[in-house]
Design a protein around this motif. Structure first.
Motif, mmCIF file in Angstrom:
data_model
loop_
_atom_site.group_PDB
_atom_site.id
_atom_site.type_symbol
_atom_site.label_atom_id
_atom_site.label_comp_id
_atom_site.label_asym_id
_atom_site.label_seq_id
_atom_site.Cartn_x
_atom_site.Cartn_y
_atom_site.Cartn_z
ATOM 1 N N ASP A 406 0.682 -1.392 -0.006
ATOM 2 C CA ASP A 406 0.030 0.094 -0.114
ATOM 3 C C ASP A 406 0.856 1.450 0.037
ATOM 4 O OD1 ASP A 406 0.866 0.203 2.501
ATOM 5 O OD2 ASP A 406 -1.008 0.107 3.578
ATOM 6 N N ASN A 408 2.961 2.254 2.226
ATOM 7 C CA ASN A 408 3.453 2.632 3.554
ATOM 8 C C ASN A 408 4.731 1.894 3.987
ATOM 9 O OD1 ASN A 408 3.883 3.073 6.436
ATOM 10 N ND2 ASN A 408 1.520 3.078 6.908
ATOM 11 N N HIS A 411 4.691 -0.989 6.255
ATOM 12 C CA HIS A 411 4.179 -2.443 5.822
ATOM 13 C C HIS A 411 4.879 -2.977 4.946
ATOM 14 C CE1 HIS A 411 0.110 -0.141 6.688
ATOM 15 N NE2 HIS A 411 0.888 -0.495 7.958
ATOM 16 N N GLN A 414 6.874 -6.487 7.269
ATOM 17 C CA GLN A 414 6.199 -6.697 8.461
ATOM 18 C C GLN A 414 6.667 -8.056 8.934
ATOM 19 O OE1 GLN A 414 2.149 -5.516 6.822
ATOM 20 N NE2 GLN A 414 1.814 -4.661 8.790
ATOM 21 N N GLN A 420 3.891 -11.335 14.976
ATOM 22 C CA GLN A 420 3.267 -10.279 15.229
ATOM 23 C C GLN A 420 2.342 -10.497 16.404
ATOM 24 O OE1 GLN A 420 0.564 -8.866 12.120
ATOM 25 N NE2 GLN A 420 2.451 -8.077 10.613
#
Length: 627
Positions: A406, A408, A411, A414, A420
């Motif tokens: 996207d 960003n 991101h 990750q 996570q």
């Protein structure tokens, strides 16, 4: 943990009441169309295979009638009431008939001079045979003189050997029509990634869920897929251009290609002398998928809208009947053109508005939350999201143009879900603190957030029973609220596995009939995607595959963990040679002993054994809702 199912919570019930107030439930036109022309129903719509196993049970949906229970979205309940109807229906007298409710799709039968043309013969040979039997019981023992596959999904070809035979096709007694590259796209979608798709289909279709108000009620496009024998007979006539016309059993048929729409190889057709239009799966009584939740290539919403417009331009002035391999027909030119126009506008609006917003910097997830359809599309039953949805279709359009990233930087790299989960839980003060807050969110009806947060706990602590119970409860309530049939099934399947454990993969995408139709290059490619690269990258194997009946020799080379093939003459000797008839090639290359499949082996047999040892078969039972 085997609790459940639980009753719907107040926020879900309230959302259902809001929908009842907003949508035109007093419009019964679809019910009138769906019932029109009924000739007969089956006394029992339970279909079994040769061993007595049930492969289809439409009777299990007898509960879908009357007012929607609180555990089912009332709009989805309405759709499932329509799609659960079964029987033989007259669409056009003495010409077009449909058997509906015998599988996920319809068997359409078009009567010609000498016999009958079978269109899209269901998923399984058993259900297709039963549907044809019902037709013949009431319309006579007409032979099947042609088969038309509108596109390359299993529910449109899998039952072909229930309506005809390879012998009849080979003898010229039955032609098989399909859009160009039909088999090529069938292979890339159902064989190369078939293992993962089959596992996810069991979620999407709710295969193991109980049929009932708190379980599986349908998938919006139909009730579910049958589980019988998926068969395939290769096309004998390919449609290669729009406007191509054939006379089939005395009937003139004009074809329109629509590649890249609901399937990568798809087509519509028109009976000009009878003003009857088959729209394949590109204009049904639901918003369709631009990216099916089982996984597939992203479909082209722009092309979809274009081909619907082209269909209007080519046939809209004269069409008086429209029918599809799913759902029920429509009659009347004005209604048909308006129906097609709204379907065109649906895909064009989602496409154009997604592009407008992504060019302002919004991401797919953001656009999906922002997107609201125009009032005319919101109020039309056939554009509601029973199978596709605005939410996941918008994300698919974004993915088609922009990919997974996207933009960003946070991101870009990750952690995977388990890592996570551990970090989120630690940062939020431990699992007990997370669950305490999540229960309050559950009571407040913020189910989406409960599912996201508690999923981190489950991935961090897979043995945390309390977390699995809460996550299952949240997913179940999300399922109860879903208007989309596949969303409901996915949520409820997740809850099922959290409570009862992994149910595996009850269906397979790799039928023996399909694999037998693969060309040698497709077989080599199918094996190449199963090679364990790290284990094999230090080995070099040169295999010659001799196909005497095809007068062809392939050099198959394993090198750097990559399996490649060529039919060009090899400049170096092979380590091992396998000689086998072309139709036994797949069996020989995947058998423990290739000679059992009729192969002859010369050279270093250990090289062939090493190659077989590098094949890393798909895992049919991989985890989805658990780490």
């Amino acid at each position: 943990m085997t609790q459940g199912p639980r009753n719907p919570i107040e926020s879900v019930v309230s959302s259902h009441q809001k929908l009842l107030d907003e949508l035109p439930f007093d419009d019964t036109t679809d019910f009138e169309d769906a019932k029109r022309g009924l000739i007969a129903t089956a006394d029992s719509c339970v279909i079994r295979n040769e061993d007595g196993g049930v492969v289809w049970d439409n009777d299990s949906y007898a509960f879908v009638s009357g007012q929607a229970p609180e555990s089912v979205n009332p709009s989805l309940w309405r759709q499932s009431t329509l799609t659960s109807m079964q029987g033989l229906y007259e669409v056009i007298p003495d010409l077009v008939y449909q058997v509906r409710g015998f599988d996920a799709s319809n068997l359409t039968l078009i009567e010609g001079d000498q016999g009958v043309i079978a269109v899209d013969p269901l998923v399984s040979a058993e259900t297709a045979a039963a549907a044809l039997d019902l037709y013949r019981e009431h319309r006579g023992q007409r032979p099947v003189t042609a088969v038309i596959y509108t596109h390359c999904h299993a529910d449109h070809y899998g039952g072909v050997k229930g309506v005809t035979t390879q012998e009849d096709v080979d003898a010229g007694r039955c032609a098989v029509f399909a859009p160009e590259k039909f088999v090529e796209h069938l292979v890339t979608e159902w064989v190369y990634a078939g293992g993962a798709m089959a596992r996810r289909i069991s979620y999407m279709y709710g295969t193991v869920l109980d049929r009932g108000p708190q379980g599986q009620v349908g998938v919006g496009l139909g009730q579910t897929n049958s589980t019988g024998a998926i068969t395939l007979i290769n096309p004998t006539i390919e449609i290669t251009e729009t406007g191509q016309e054939h006379t089939v059993d005395g009937l003139r048929i004009v074809f329109q290609l629509a590649p890249g729409t609901e399937a990568p190889a798809e087509m519509h057709f028109y009976l000009p002398d009878h003003q009857a239009l088959c729209v394949a799966e590109n204009a049904t009584h639901t918003q369709h998928n631009l990216l099916t939740l089982r996984g597939a290539e992203v479909r082209d919403a722009h092309a979809w809208a274009h081909y619907v417009q082209e269909m209007i331009d080519m046939f809209g002035r004269t069409a008086e009947t429209i029918f599809s391999p799913h759902h029920w027909p429509m009659w009347g030119n004005e209604r048909i053109v308006e129906f097609l126009s709204l379907q065109r506008d649906l895909y064009a609006y989602m496409h154009d508005q997604t592009l407008r917003l992504l060019n302002k910097g919004y991401t797919g997830i953001e656009i999906a939350e922002m997107m609201t359809l125009p009032p005319a599309l919101e109020k039309a039953w056939h554009t509601r999201g029973y199978y596709g949805s605005v939410s996941h279709n918008v994300k698919a359009i974004y993915q088609r143009y922009m990919g997974w990233f996207d933009g960003n930087p946070a991101h870009l790299w990750q952690h995977p879900p388990e890592e996570q989960g551990k970090r989120y839980v630690e940062y939020m003060g431990g699992s007990a603190a997370v669950l305490e807050r999540a229960r309050k969110s559950f009571d407040d009806g913020d189910l989406r957030w409960v599912a996201e947060v508690v999923s981190h706990v489950v991935f961090a602590e897979p043995d945390n029973t309390e977390a699995k119970e809460l996550l299952a409860d949240a997913l179940e309530q999300l399922g109860y609220g879903a208007e989309n049939g596949t969303w409901r099934n996915i949520y409820l399947a997740g809850a099922y596995e959290l409570r009862r454990g992994n149910f595996g993969t009850p269906v397979s995408s790799r039928s023996a009939d399909t694999l037998a139709q693969l060309t040698p290059p497709q077989i080599f490619d199918a094996l190449a995607v199963q090679i364990d690269g790290p284990r094999s990258w230090d080995d070099v194997i040169k295999l010659d595959v001799v196909l005497p009946d095809a007068d062809t020799t392939y050099r198959v080379l394993l090198r750097n963990g990559v399996l490649t093939h060529t039919a060009a003459p090899a400049s170096t000797p092979a380590d091992v040679t396998i000689t086998v008839p072309a139709n036994r090639l797949f069996a020989a290359l995947t058998a423990a002993d290739p000679t059992d499949a009729g192969a002859q082996i010369s050279g270093d047999g250990s090289a062939l054994a090493r190659l077989a040892g590098y094949i890393d078969a798909p895992d049919p039972d991989f985890e989805i809702v658990m780490p």
